[in-house]
Design an enzyme around this catalytic site. Structure first.
Site, short mmCIF file in Angstrom:
data_model
loop_
_atom_site.label_atom_id
_atom_site.label_comp_id
_atom_site.label_asym_id
_atom_site.label_seq_id
_atom_site.Cartn_x
_atom_site.Cartn_y
_atom_site.Cartn_z
N LYS A 196 0.86 -1.18 0.00
CA LYS A 196 0.00 0.00 0.00
C LYS A 196 0.89 1.23 0.00
O LYS A 196 1.70 1.43 0.91
CB LYS A 196 -0.91 -0.01 1.22
CG LYS A 196 -1.74 1.26 1.33
CD LYS A 196 -2.76 1.17 2.45
CE LYS A 196 -3.50 2.48 2.60
NZ LYS A 196 -4.51 2.42 3.66
N ARG A 206 -10.64 9.96 2.01
CA ARG A 206 -10.48 10.68 3.29
C ARG A 206 -11.57 11.73 3.45
O ARG A 206 -12.00 12.01 4.57
CB ARG A 206 -9.08 11.29 3.37
CG ARG A 206 -8.02 10.20 3.45
CD ARG A 206 -6.60 10.76 3.40
NE ARG A 206 -5.62 9.69 3.28
CZ ARG A 206 -4.33 9.89 3.06
NH1 ARG A 206 -3.86 11.12 2.97
NH2 ARG A 206 -3.50 8.87 2.95
N LYS A 218 1.53 10.00 5.69
CA LYS A 218 1.59 8.60 6.10
C LYS A 218 2.85 7.89 5.57
O LYS A 218 2.92 6.68 5.50
CB LYS A 218 0.32 7.88 5.62
CG LYS A 218 -0.96 8.45 6.25
CD LYS A 218 -2.18 7.58 6.01
CE LYS A 218 -3.40 8.07 6.79
NZ LYS A 218 -4.58 7.17 6.66
N GLU A 234 7.34 -6.76 0.82
CA GLU A 234 6.15 -6.62 1.68
C GLU A 234 5.18 -7.80 1.46
O GLU A 234 4.66 -8.37 2.41
CB GLU A 234 5.42 -5.31 1.37
CG GLU A 234 6.08 -4.06 1.93
CD GLU A 234 5.87 -3.89 3.42
OE1 GLU A 234 5.19 -4.73 4.05
OE2 GLU A 234 6.39 -2.90 3.98
N LYS A 249 -2.18 -1.58 -3.87
CA LYS A 249 -3.05 -0.40 -3.83
C LYS A 249 -2.21 0.85 -3.95
O LYS A 249 -1.19 0.93 -3.26
CB LYS A 249 -3.78 -0.44 -2.49
CG LYS A 249 -4.59 0.75 -2.15
CD LYS A 249 -5.16 0.60 -0.76
CE LYS A 249 -5.88 1.88 -0.41
NZ LYS A 249 -6.32 1.89 0.96
N SER A 275 -10.21 5.51 -4.52
CA SER A 275 -11.17 6.61 -4.67
C SER A 275 -10.76 7.64 -5.72
O SER A 275 -11.59 8.09 -6.50
CB SER A 275 -11.38 7.28 -3.31
OG SER A 275 -10.14 7.75 -2.79
N TYR A 314 -14.92 0.79 -6.68
CA TYR A 314 -16.16 1.54 -6.50
C TYR A 314 -17.07 1.40 -7.72
O TYR A 314 -18.22 1.82 -7.69
CB TYR A 314 -15.85 3.01 -6.22
CG TYR A 314 -15.00 3.19 -4.97
CD1 TYR A 314 -15.59 3.15 -3.72
CD2 TYR A 314 -13.62 3.35 -5.05
CE1 TYR A 314 -14.83 3.28 -2.56
CE2 TYR A 314 -12.85 3.49 -3.91
CZ TYR A 314 -13.46 3.45 -2.67
OH TYR A 314 -12.70 3.57 -1.53
C1 PBG Z 1 -7.28 3.67 5.73
C2 PBG Z 1 -7.57 3.42 4.30
C3 PBG Z 1 -7.40 4.33 3.25
C4 PBG Z 1 -7.93 3.74 2.11
C5 PBG Z 1 -8.36 2.48 2.47
N1 PBG Z 1 -8.13 2.28 3.82
C6 PBG Z 1 -6.89 5.71 3.27
C7 PBG Z 1 -5.54 5.99 3.77
O1 PBG Z 1 -4.70 5.10 3.93
O2 PBG Z 1 -5.29 7.15 4.07
C8 PBG Z 1 -7.99 4.42 0.77
C9 PBG Z 1 -8.98 3.85 -0.19
C10 PBG Z 1 -9.36 4.73 -1.32
O3 PBG Z 1 -8.76 5.80 -1.56
O4 PBG Z 1 -10.31 4.37 -2.01
N2 PBG Z 1 -6.34 2.87 6.34
#
Ligand code: PBG
Length: 325
Positions: A196, A206, A218, A234, A249, A275, A314
């Protein structure tokens, strides 16, 4: 050699193209991410994710029944937690009557066959909007892992089929596996968000959960988007630690990583089309710049071709409607 080989022969018409097609997609490939809120009869449209809503449990269950009817077999659940329930440790995350736990029970009650994969991470529960516990401005790993194991067991107690840690702390898959075994949840699986990346493509998500980090970013836990080999490391670690499914992701901009991971592991690979990817297609289509349905179906094929066994998207519902025609 030309003219013995004329590659266009296999593209002459749709019949031959469909016979030689290497990749096909179906609703069986999809997981649908859903945002859940407190209340009853609540349905809030998401500004930066047109066509999607944050819904209370009753309306979420209604939607899950519809998804099931369309052939979708799995949902990823994210909850929007009231600000007054947030703290640094994220304690609400393992409240057995918390919003997530209630949602899991309600979905499994209504549609027992639906695979429910709750998100395991502290950010929706954290006053800092971080995926881990904060000490002296740092996100601490091991204390966070302890919290994530409590959270995972509470999801399993509520009936989750899989837990899906998206936090990127080190060692959490093993700790969660161990906690699930010790609590008798031998059949509850782990889908790990293994590779990720720290990505700006998560912006609309968010917005949907009001979970943007309150300070910093992050990057001390999510991966550097410049890295490729690290993604394999990973994924391999997570498989060793007991992950049943590994995830990459975001999706479209990371399909090289998807292929690398697919070639490296012997477990199913999931890809999260996130998203921001959804928002980009919606925005361009609204302006008439792209053909929405064609782009959607093309992208889903490309993600599958790259090596995805499962796609969290989505677009799952809209794509299923088209594929079922
Ligand atoms: C939170 C999480 C996130 C997403 C999935 N789980 C956001 C982040 O890590 O800040 C993002 C998914 C998306 O953008 O559709 N742990």
């Amino acid at each position: 050699m030309f003219p013995i080989h004329r590659n266009r022969r296999l593209r002459t018409n749709e019949s031959i193209r469909s016979l030689v097609r290497e990749t096909t997609i179906s609703p069986n490939d999809f997981m649908f991410p859903m945002f859940v809120a407190e209340g009853k009869g609540v349905e809030v449209p998401l500004g930066s994710m047109p066509g999607l809503f944050r819904r209370s449990i009753d309306l979420t269950v209604k939607e899950v029944k519809e998804l099931w009817r369309l052939g979708i077999k799995a949902v990823n659940i994210y909850v929007k937690v009231d600000d007054k329930l947030k703290d640094n440790a994220g304690k609400e995350a393992w409240n057995k009557d918390g919003l997530m736990q209630q949602t899991i029970r309600a979905i499994k009650d209504a549609v027992p066959g639906m695979i429910v994969m709750p998100d395991v991470a502290l950010d929706p529960y954290s006053i800092y909007g971080h995926d881990g516990i904060v000490e002296n401005g740092l996100i601490v790993n091991d204390a966070t892992v302890d919290a994530l194991t409590l959270m995972s067991v509470s999801h399993a107690d509520a009936g989750a089929d899989f837990v899906a840690p998206s936090d990127m702390m080190d060692g959490r898959v093993y700790a969660i596996r161990k906690a699930l075994e010790e609590s008798g949840h031998h059949d509850v699986g782990i889908m790990s968000y293994s590779a990720k990346y720290a990505s700006s493509f998560y912006g609309p998500f968010r917005d949907a959960l009001d979970s943007a980090p309150g300070f910093g970013d992050k990057k001390t836990y999510q991966m550097d988007y410049a890295n490729r080999i690290e993604a394999i490391k990973e994924a391999l670690h997570d498989v060793e630690e007991g992950a049943d499914i590994v995830m990459v992701k975001p999706g479209m901009a990371y399909l090289d990583i998807v292929r690398e991971v697919k070639n490296a592991v012997n477990v199913p690979v999931a890809v999260y089309q996130v998203s921001g990817e959804y928002a980009m297609v919606k925005a361009a289509a609204e302006r008439g710049w792209l053909d929405h349905d064609k782009i959607m179906i093309e992208q889903l094929h490309c993600i599958k071709r790259a090596g995805a066994d499962i796609i969290s998207t989505y677009f799952a519902k809209e794509a299923a409607i088209i594929l079922n025609r």
